[in-house]
Design an enzyme around this catalytic site. Structure first.
Site, PDB file in Angstrom:
ATOM      1  CG  LEU A   1      -2.012  -1.040   1.284  1.00  0.00           C
ATOM      2  CD1 LEU A   1      -2.702  -1.004   2.645  1.00  0.00           C
ATOM      3  CD2 LEU A   1      -3.025  -0.833   0.179  1.00  0.00           C
ATOM      4  N   GLY A   2       2.016   1.181   0.608  1.00  0.00           N
ATOM      5  CA  GLY A   2       2.864   2.355   0.669  1.00  0.00           C
ATOM      6  C   GLY A   2       4.133   2.062   1.431  1.00  0.00           C
ATOM      7  NE  ARG A   3       8.291   0.276  -1.827  1.00  0.00           N
ATOM      8  CZ  ARG A   3       8.722  -0.974  -1.651  1.00  0.00           C
ATOM      9  NH1 ARG A   3       9.400  -1.262  -0.549  1.00  0.00           N
ATOM     10  NH2 ARG A   3       8.489  -1.900  -2.561  1.00  0.00           N
TER      11      ARG A   3
ATOM     12  N   GLY B   1       8.945   5.996   6.414  1.00  0.00           N
ATOM     13  CA  GLY B   1      10.222   6.000   7.122  1.00  0.00           C
ATOM     14  C   GLY B   1      10.375   4.845   8.088  1.00  0.00           C
ATOM     15  CG  PHE B   2       8.596   4.678  11.238  1.00  0.00           C
ATOM     16  CD1 PHE B   2       9.704   4.849  12.041  1.00  0.00           C
ATOM     17  CD2 PHE B   2       7.742   5.746  11.062  1.00  0.00           C
ATOM     18  CE1 PHE B   2       9.942   6.048  12.684  1.00  0.00           C
ATOM     19  CE2 PHE B   2       7.964   6.953  11.701  1.00  0.00           C
ATOM     20  CZ  PHE B   2       9.079   7.104  12.511  1.00  0.00           C
ATOM     21  N   GLY B   3       8.949   1.627   7.521  1.00  0.00           N
ATOM     22  CA  GLY B   3       8.731   0.326   6.933  1.00  0.00           C
ATOM     23  C   GLY B   3       7.713   0.360   5.819  1.00  0.00           C
ATOM     24  CB  VAL B   4       6.891  -2.041   3.296  1.00  0.00           C
ATOM     25  CG1 VAL B   4       5.972  -2.164   2.090  1.00  0.00           C
ATOM     26  CG2 VAL B   4       8.298  -1.666   2.848  1.00  0.00           C
ATOM     27  CB  VAL B   5       1.718  -0.004   4.839  1.00  0.00           C
ATOM     28  CG1 VAL B   5       0.319  -0.398   5.287  1.00  0.00           C
ATOM     29  CG2 VAL B   5       2.358   0.909   5.876  1.00  0.00           C
TER      30      VAL B   5
ATOM     31  CG  ASP C   1       5.301  12.651  10.414  1.00  0.00           C
ATOM     32  OD1 ASP C   1       5.505  13.657   9.716  1.00  0.00           O
ATOM     33  OD2 ASP C   1       5.536  11.499  10.033  1.00  0.00           O
TER      34      ASP C   1
END
Length: 920
Positions: A578-580, A582-586, A701
């Protein structure tokens, strides 16, 4: 004879085999009809129906259908009328489709437990459609907006297993039937946004209901709400936007109540002090009523609103004037008549209060003659020490004349004639003209009583030990009495054990069907089974094996195996990304019933015991926070050094995609109505986070990529985090500055200090992006225009410049332009350089709310919320959750009670800071 017997036996066997064959063929016929009419994905006539996607059959050779899961499958058409032929059906999940036509009858489905029909376009509900559903536990019909008017089905009186009834936005009419309060297992009753009328049934008192949503009825429910005082299991009550009257009752026995919404009614009287002392209470709305007395206040962080049409004696918390307090107590004894409210406001009873006359600043006359009042005469009259004339005649007052009225040294006239008073008449001085005629029970202790004027009770009849017939010996009487007492004791003991076991069963063993699918509530239409974002009841794979090892979602603290997450994400395949960030991939995950979730796979890194405890402690807290404008964190997974988070899935992506990538993503440009509605949703979510700030919560954020959109384009805030509690509402974090510099307030960019005003600044930037269609930082623009805030604040110097700065896709008319200018001014205030110059987020909600309301959106969701107990510190809350045998289920979609917490049993504390891998 033997031959005849054999012949009869053979005939019987043939009939039984035919019956079995007919039953099996019935399922086949109905399933084929569903295939023909609806064409569900994964169904094919080349396979047997037991292998179709979302279909579960029993293990016997008869292949009877027990479950059909077709939620969110883009189905349209009309359901077969003979659906009730699936006699073994236990679960039917058809929510979030476009099914139309009349609802089929489910009559006689004795095994049906879970029926999800919400979020469709059904047109009518036939009478008796739910007759004989004796095993039914959940019935959800919310969000069927085109249903013809229909009443709450009377046949549900026999559905004694019913736990959850959801029918918001379903065009229900009539009154609330009394049997609902008598259903022994009913926990969740949500029938908001309908046209129910009448009063709350008296049967609700003492019921098991925990979540009660009756808000926003078209005409409005009416009468008082005293029945709530006996509903001791209540956790959440939504009664806003009705026509309820009378005082707020004493809810001191409702110790688990955390959310009480009473705004936009006609409540009168003083807000009980016991209300704000409830140990679990977090949210109270009292706006736009006729409440009186002191402004309600709480010293322990309860979020309370009371603006609008109320008539409090002061504008700020504090006691009322003694004469005002006395008169309000007088009104309380009369039930706080609404006829006294409009003029009984302010803190001076001698300034235009109806029925009140004064000499100087002292109340001297109270005239309540012929007002139709009922209730009693309050002893508080004696506090009006200058009172000379008290006229209470020609009403319906009951009870005695208070003795302390004789202490009024200046009293000259007291007229209580033509009421229903009783009891002895106090002895007044001869200077008082007292009129008591027309009270048939005056001089008696109670209506119908036999007291004499002197107060001596007179009785008639023989001695209590004698009957008209034959007498019994003392021994016989004693034996009978002892026997009766023993019998009563046995009965009471059995009832106690039954109720105690039943209650514990309801509390800890509500999850009894491992096949039920997860329902994700759609954002903005209350047509799912959860108003807070959808907690799944179970996450399991599509395999047909034993499900005993799979975890159950129970409102938070859910540890999920990596094997399950791999299954639902197709082993974290690229096409599921779904997206990338700063804390990882979803990744997107899909359950066997088609329901989708979002799985964030965190960056790997070595994690010691301290890091593990920090991670689990934070998850323990964040999974407890529920608000309809915050993306729900559903669970977590620890796999070696890898950490994963499971969230509800938002199908329409991020605000960034809709603002800046709409052409390449194939979206239509956002209308102004959509943009300002999204802004309001975000403001409400962040406002709620700020209400939790003193318990270590803070949102950070905030930018369009962290604003996610549901099917109906309503917004939820994601990527909010937990930081260390610090004095004076300030928060210090030692972490890299996430996101783009353009969203960071000056004080945060320079010092790393986090306050709620940092979020207000970021929100202002988001507003500017919504207005202009430009990013906060744009390197393709000239230097003087690259930083959005700097450039837009220059634009705001002259309002005439605003139309030139607006996103050209909006093409606003005059009315829309006026709305845009208001939001632009709000954005300017929010991005003021000095924090003290920025408004609170509540101010943003107040500005944006009327702009959204003017369009009368089809979804009237409210900003209701739930969360942790704000009066507890985080360590206390964690220890309580760890110690509880079952944690609170108030956020639970299916209201399944929670089992033992998955947090380690030892006490956990929060670290001084969180690193960049701390579950954001």
């Amino acid at each position: 004879m033997a031959a005849e017997s054999l012949h009869s036996l053979a005939l019987l066997l043939i009939l039984l085999l035919r019956a079995a064959g007919t039953a099996s063929s019935d399922d086949s016929a109905v399933m084929s009809e569903i295939l023909t009419k609806l064409s569900p994905p994964g169904w094919s006539s080349s396979q047997t129906y037991c292998k179709w996607k979302g279909v579960t059959c029993d293990s016997s050779s008869s292949s009877r259908v027990t479950a059909i899961h077709l939620a969110s499958s883009s189905l349209s058409g009309v359901l077969p009328s003979d659906l009730s032929s699936l006699s073994q059906l236990q679960t039917l999940s058809l929510q979030q489709n476009s099914l139309s036509g009349a609802l089929p009858s489910f009559s006689g489905l004795a095994f049906l437990q879970y029926l999800y029909l919400d979020g469709n376009n059904f047109t009518s509900v036939p009478a008796g459609a739910f007759k004989g559903l004796t095993s039914l536990q959940t019935l959800s019909l919310s969000g069927n907006l085109v249903l013809a008017p229909w009443p709450i089905p009377p046949e549900l009186i026999n559905s004694t297993s019913l736990v959850t009834f959801y029918a918001d936005n379903a065009n229900i009419v009539g009154t609330i039937p009394g049997f609902l309060g008598s259903l022994p297992n009913l926990l969740n009753l949500r029938v908001s946004y309908n046209n129910l009328t009448g009063t709350l049934p008296s049967s609700f008192g003492g019921s098991t209901i925990q979540s009660l949503w009756l808000n926003n009825q078209a005409t409005g429910l009416s009468g008082g709400i005293n029945v709530l005082a006996g509903m001791t299991d209540l956790t959440q009550v939504w009664l806003q936007k009705n026509q309820f009257t009378g005082p707020i009752p004493d809810l001191s026995k409702c110790t688990t109540l955390f959310d009480l919404q009473l705004r936009d009614n006609r409540f009168t009287g003083v807000v009980p002090t016991s209300l704000l002392a409830l140990p679990s209470l977090q949210n109270v709305s009292l706006d736009n009523n006729k409440l009186q007395g002191p402004v309600p206040s709480s010293s322990r962080g309860i979020h309370i609103t009371y603006d609008g049409t109320n008539s409090f004696c002061n504008t700020a918390p504090g006691p009322c004037d003694p004469q005002v307090a006395a008169l309000l107590e007088v009104a309380g004894a009369l039930g706080y008549p609404i006829t006294l409210v409009d003029s009984w406001n302010g803190n001076d009873a001698c300034q235009g209060w109806s029925a009140i006359s004064c000499q100087g600043t002292n109340v001297t006359t109270v005239t309540f003659s012929k007002r139709g009042f009922s209730g009693t005469i309050s002893p508080a009259f004696a506090n009006l020490i200058s009172l000379r004339t008290l006229l209470l005649n020609d009403n319906n007052l009951t009870g005695p004349i208070p003795d302390n009225l004789t202490t009024l040294t200046q009293l000259q006239v007291l007229d209580v004639s033509n009421n229903n008073l009783s009891g002895l008449i106090p002895v007044f001085p001869t200077s008082v003209k007292l009129t008591t005629t027309g009270n048939p029970f005056i001089g008696k202790l109670s209506p119908g009583g036999g007291s004499s004027p002197s107060g001596t009770n007179s009785t008639s009849g023989g001695s209590p030990g004698r009957s008209n017939g034959s007498s019994l010996s003392g021994g016989v009487i004693a034996a009978v009495v002892i026997g009766v007492l023993i019998f009563i004791g046995v009965v009471l003991f059995v009832l106690y054990k039954f109720c105690y076991i039943n209650r514990r069963h309801r509390k800890f063993n509500r999850v009894d069907n491992p096949e039920i699918g997860m329902e994700v509530a759609k954002n903005g239409a209350m047509n799912g089974v959860n108003g807070f974002g959808g907690l799944p009841s179970e996450l399991h794979s599509q395999s047909s094996g034993d499900h005993s090892d799979f975890p159950v979602f129970e409102g938070g603290n859910v540890a999920i195996s990596i094997q399950v997450l791999r299954q639902v994400t197709h082993n974290f395949s690229e096409e599921n990304i779904l997206g990338r960030g700063g804390f990882g991939v979803v990744y997107k995950g899909e359950l066997h019933d088609g329901t989708k979730i979002a799985v964030k796979r965190m960056e790997s890194g070595a994690m010691g015991t301290k890091g593990m405890n920090e991670f689990q402690a934070e998850i323990a807290v964040l999974t407890k926070v529920r608000h309809r404008h915050l993306v729900a964190l559903l669970g977590s997974c620890i796999n070696g050094d890898e950490r994963l988070l499971v969230y509800e899935y938002m199908p329409q992506g991020t605000l960034t995609q809709h603002l800046f990538e709409w052409q390449e993503k194939g979206y239509a440009p956002l209308t102004w109505k959509q943009r300002v509605t999204i802004a309001l949703d975000v403001a409400r979510g962040v406002e709620y986070l700020h209400s939790l700030a003193q318990q270590s919560f803070i949102h950070r954020d905030l930018k369009p990529s962290n604003i996610l959109l549901g099917d109906d384009m309503r917004a939820k805030v994601a990527d909010f985090g937990l930081v260390k509690n610090a004095p004076d509402g300030k928060y210090s974090v030692e972490t890299r500055l996430a996101g783009t510099f353009g969203y960071l307030a000056p004080e945060y960019a320079a010092t790393g200090r986090v306050t709620t005003k940092v979020d207000v600044y970021a929100f202002g930037v988001v507003l500017m992006e919504i207005i202009t269609g430009r990013k906060a930082l744009d390197d393709t623009m000239p230097d003087e225009r690259a930083h959005l805030v700097t450039w837009f604040r220059r634009v705001l110097i002259n309002k005439e410049n605003i139309p030139k700065a607006i996103d050209q896709t909006l093409n606003p008319d005059e009315e829309t332009l006026e709305s845009i200018i208001k939001v632009a001014e709000l954005a300017g205030h929010c991005t003021a350089r000095e924090p003290f110059q920025r408004p609170d987020m509540g101010h943003a909600v107040n500005i944006l709310g009327p702009l959204v309301e003017q369009w009368k959106p089809t979804s009237h969701q409210e900003e209701e919320s739930s969360g942790i107990n704000l009066h507890m510190s985080l360590p206390q809350a964690l220890q309580r959750w760890q110690a509880d045998e079952g944690t609170s289920s108030v956020f639970n979609t299916m209201s399944f009670s929670n089992t033992q917490s998955s947090i380690p049993p030892k006490p956990l504390t929060f670290p001084d800071s969180f690193s960049s891998t701390d579950c954001r």
